[in-house]
Motif scaffolding. Structure first.
Motif, PDB file in Angstrom:
ATOM      1  N   ASN A 177      -6.170  -6.357  -1.329  1.00 14.61           N
ATOM      2  CA  ASN A 177      -5.331  -5.196  -1.619  1.00 14.61           C
ATOM      3  C   ASN A 177      -5.627  -4.040  -0.666  1.00 14.61           C
ATOM      4  OD1 ASN A 177      -3.934  -6.404  -3.702  1.00 14.61           O
ATOM      5  ND2 ASN A 177      -5.233  -5.574  -5.318  1.00 14.61           N
ATOM      6  N   HIS A 178      -6.918  -3.808  -0.408  1.00 20.43           N
ATOM      7  CA  HIS A 178      -7.301  -2.739   0.525  1.00 20.43           C
ATOM      8  C   HIS A 178      -6.737  -3.021   1.916  1.00 20.43           C
ATOM      9  CE1 HIS A 178      -9.749  -0.097  -1.846  1.00 20.43           C
ATOM     10  NE2 HIS A 178     -10.622  -1.036  -2.186  1.00 20.43           N
ATOM     11  N   ILE A 179      -6.857  -4.255   2.355  1.00 20.55           N
ATOM     12  CA  ILE A 179      -6.375  -4.607   3.693  1.00 20.55           C
ATOM     13  C   ILE A 179      -4.859  -4.470   3.773  1.00 20.55           C
ATOM     14  CG2 ILE A 179      -6.138  -6.515   5.340  1.00 20.55           C
ATOM     15  CD1 ILE A 179      -8.913  -7.455   4.438  1.00 20.55           C
ATOM     16  N   SER A 180      -4.177  -4.880   2.730  1.00 23.59           N
ATOM     17  CA  SER A 180      -2.723  -4.724   2.690  1.00 23.59           C
ATOM     18  C   SER A 180      -2.337  -3.253   2.793  1.00 23.59           C
ATOM     19  CB  SER A 180      -2.168  -5.331   1.398  1.00 23.59           C
ATOM     20  OG  SER A 180      -0.770  -5.111   1.302  1.00 23.59           O
ATOM     21  N   ASN A 181      -3.067  -2.397   2.076  1.00 27.36           N
ATOM     22  CA  ASN A 181      -2.799  -0.958   2.140  1.00 27.36           C
ATOM     23  C   ASN A 181      -3.067  -0.394   3.536  1.00 27.36           C
ATOM     24  OD1 ASN A 181      -2.030  -0.872  -0.514  1.00 27.36           O
ATOM     25  ND2 ASN A 181      -3.989  -0.110  -1.273  1.00 27.36           N
ATOM     26  N   ILE A 182      -4.144  -0.857   4.165  1.00 23.09           N
ATOM     27  CA  ILE A 182      -4.463  -0.404   5.518  1.00 23.09           C
ATOM     28  C   ILE A 182      -3.337  -0.765   6.481  1.00 23.09           C
ATOM     29  CG2 ILE A 182      -5.994  -0.791   7.496  1.00 23.09           C
ATOM     30  CD1 ILE A 182      -8.271  -1.178   5.394  1.00 23.09           C
ATOM     31  N   GLY A 190      -6.031   9.210  -2.877  1.00 22.78           N
ATOM     32  CA  GLY A 190      -5.906   7.923  -3.549  1.00 22.78           C
ATOM     33  C   GLY A 190      -4.506   7.544  -3.973  1.00 22.78           C
ATOM     34  N   ALA A 191      -3.507   8.349  -3.625  1.00 21.12           N
ATOM     35  CA  ALA A 191      -2.130   7.997  -3.988  1.00 21.12           C
ATOM     36  C   ALA A 191      -1.740   6.691  -3.309  1.00 21.12           C
ATOM     37  CB  ALA A 191      -1.171   9.109  -3.577  1.00 21.12           C
ATOM     38  N   ARG A 192      -1.057   5.834  -4.045  1.00 23.41           N
ATOM     39  CA  ARG A 192      -0.611   4.569  -3.465  1.00 23.41           C
ATOM     40  C   ARG A 192       0.791   4.669  -2.885  1.00 23.41           C
ATOM     41  NH1 ARG A 192      -2.310  -0.017  -7.872  1.00 23.41           N
ATOM     42  NH2 ARG A 192      -4.510   0.556  -8.071  1.00 23.41           N
ATOM     43  N   GLY A 193       1.428   5.799  -3.093  1.00 23.30           N
ATOM     44  CA  GLY A 193       2.754   5.971  -2.540  1.00 23.30           C
ATOM     45  C   GLY A 193       3.109   7.434  -2.437  1.00 23.30           C
ATOM     46  N   ALA A 250       9.770   1.652  -5.653  1.00 24.59           N
ATOM     47  CA  ALA A 250       8.463   2.253  -5.378  1.00 24.59           C
ATOM     48  C   ALA A 250       7.531   2.115  -6.573  1.00 24.59           C
ATOM     49  CB  ALA A 250       8.636   3.721  -5.006  1.00 24.59           C
ATOM     50  N   VAL A 251       8.042   2.371  -7.772  1.00 24.48           N
ATOM     51  CA  VAL A 251       7.232   2.230  -8.984  1.00 24.48           C
ATOM     52  C   VAL A 251       6.755   0.791  -9.131  1.00 24.48           C
ATOM     53  CG1 VAL A 251       7.292   2.281 -11.509  1.00 24.48           C
ATOM     54  CG2 VAL A 251       8.279   4.169 -10.195  1.00 24.48           C
ATOM     55  N   GLN A 252       7.653  -0.157  -8.923  1.00 25.29           N
ATOM     56  CA  GLN A 252       7.283  -1.571  -9.036  1.00 25.29           C
ATOM     57  C   GLN A 252       6.250  -1.956  -7.986  1.00 25.29           C
ATOM     58  OE1 GLN A 252      11.268  -2.981  -8.591  1.00 25.29           O
ATOM     59  NE2 GLN A 252      11.700  -3.025 -10.790  1.00 25.29           N
ATOM     60  N   ALA A 253       6.400  -1.425  -6.773  1.00 22.94           N
ATOM     61  CA  ALA A 253       5.482  -1.778  -5.686  1.00 22.94           C
ATOM     62  C   ALA A 253       4.080  -1.253  -5.938  1.00 22.94           C
ATOM     63  CB  ALA A 253       6.026  -1.247  -4.360  1.00 22.94           C
ATOM     64  N   VAL A 254       3.956   0.045  -6.275  1.00 22.41           N
ATOM     65  CA  VAL A 254       2.611   0.597  -6.470  1.00 22.41           C
ATOM     66  C   VAL A 254       1.940  -0.018  -7.686  1.00 22.41           C
ATOM     67  CG1 VAL A 254       3.165   2.754  -5.290  1.00 22.41           C
ATOM     68  CG2 VAL A 254       3.396   2.626  -7.791  1.00 22.41           C
ATOM     69  N   ALA A 255       2.726  -0.406  -8.691  1.00 20.65           N
ATOM     70  CA  ALA A 255       2.147  -1.051  -9.866  1.00 20.65           C
ATOM     71  C   ALA A 255       1.524  -2.395  -9.517  1.00 20.65           C
ATOM     72  CB  ALA A 255       3.217  -1.236 -10.949  1.00 20.65           C
ATOM     73  N   LYS A 256       2.010  -3.015  -8.445  1.00 17.52           N
ATOM     74  CA  LYS A 256       1.467  -4.303  -7.989  1.00 17.52           C
ATOM     75  C   LYS A 256       0.338  -4.118  -6.977  1.00 17.52           C
ATOM     76  CE  LYS A 256       5.463  -5.947  -6.705  1.00 17.52           C
ATOM     77  NZ  LYS A 256       6.490  -6.894  -6.167  1.00 17.52           N
TER      78      LYS A 256
END
Length: 227
Positions: free
Chosen positions: A190-195, A101-104, A118-124
């Motif tokens: 958000n899920h699609i963006s992550n994919i 589940g890590a976002r980065g 990176a901190v700013q990105a994963v927070a969004k």
């Protein structure tokens, strides 16, 4: 996360690393380190108590370890973004952390500006890796394609992301995904963006091609209403 401040919990068993990260992030506008811990068990406990926006997680710490701590934090508080910040760069560790589940996933050799971004990105809600890790993931996909890999081509995806990719490959649109999976439209986006970020594809069409090559999307019985 408030509009003005990203609250960060730093989990690392090296005092010098924690001090350096705190100094750097506290100097970055809109970011505040609210606590530091030196074990994975304490990372879980403090994330539960403090509900930070971001947990910076080393993978090799006393206790359960960073991967299991990441999984627990995300399961208990899905809104908390875990950013792995570590020296570990082997493929198994990368994929295990992201599946948890890590976002980065950022290497400690990353520059100060890269860390803050990176901190700013994963927070969004975005997914981010360092260029070195992104290259490693791309190489894995290329090798898997050459050898005819199927679902193994997507070890970087969480179970939910793989489910969404399968539905996308069936031709389902976002409205259907939201209804079918009982998710908000924003969560679906958000899920699609992550994919897209994890698979290094530019758009939905490219994601569909990649998914169908891997054997996903073959159970479609699409109707106008479903799409």
């Amino acid at each position: 996360m408030t509009a003005d401040l990203i609250r960060v919990l730093v989990a690392d068993d090296h005092p010098s690393v924690r001090a350096g990260v705190r100094t750097l992030l506290d100097m970055t506008g809109g970011i505040q380190v609210i606590a530091e811990v030196d074990t994975s068990d304490d990372a879980i406990r403090m994330a539960r108590e403090l509900q930070p926006d971001v947990v910076m997680m080393d993978l090799r710490m006393p206790g359960l370890g960073g991967v299991e701590a990441t999984r627990t934090v995300v399961q208990e508080s899905p809104h908390i973004a875990v950013l792995c910040f570590t020296m570990v760069e082997d493929s198994d560790a990368v994929f295990a952390a992201i599946r948890a589940g890590a976002r980065g996933y950022l290497l400690k050799e990353s520059g100060s500006a890269e860390l803050a971004r990176a901190v700013q990105a994963v927070a969004k809600g975005e997914f981010i890796t360092s260029p070195a890790i992104a290259k490693r993931i791309s190489s894995f996909f290329e090798a898997s394609t050459r050898t005819g890999g199927a679902l193994e081509a997507f070890p970087v995806l969480t179970a939910r992301e793989r489910e969404i990719l399968d539905l996308i490959a069936q031709g389902r649109n976002n409205a259907y995904l939201a209804r079918h999976l009982m998710l908000s439209p924003k969560t679906v986006r958000n899920h699609i963006s992550n994919i897209f970020a994890k698979l290094h594809v530019a758009d939905r069409a490219e994601a569909i091609v990649r998914a169908r090559e891997a054997g996903l999307g073959r159970t479609s019985h699409t109707t106008g209403e479903q799409r």
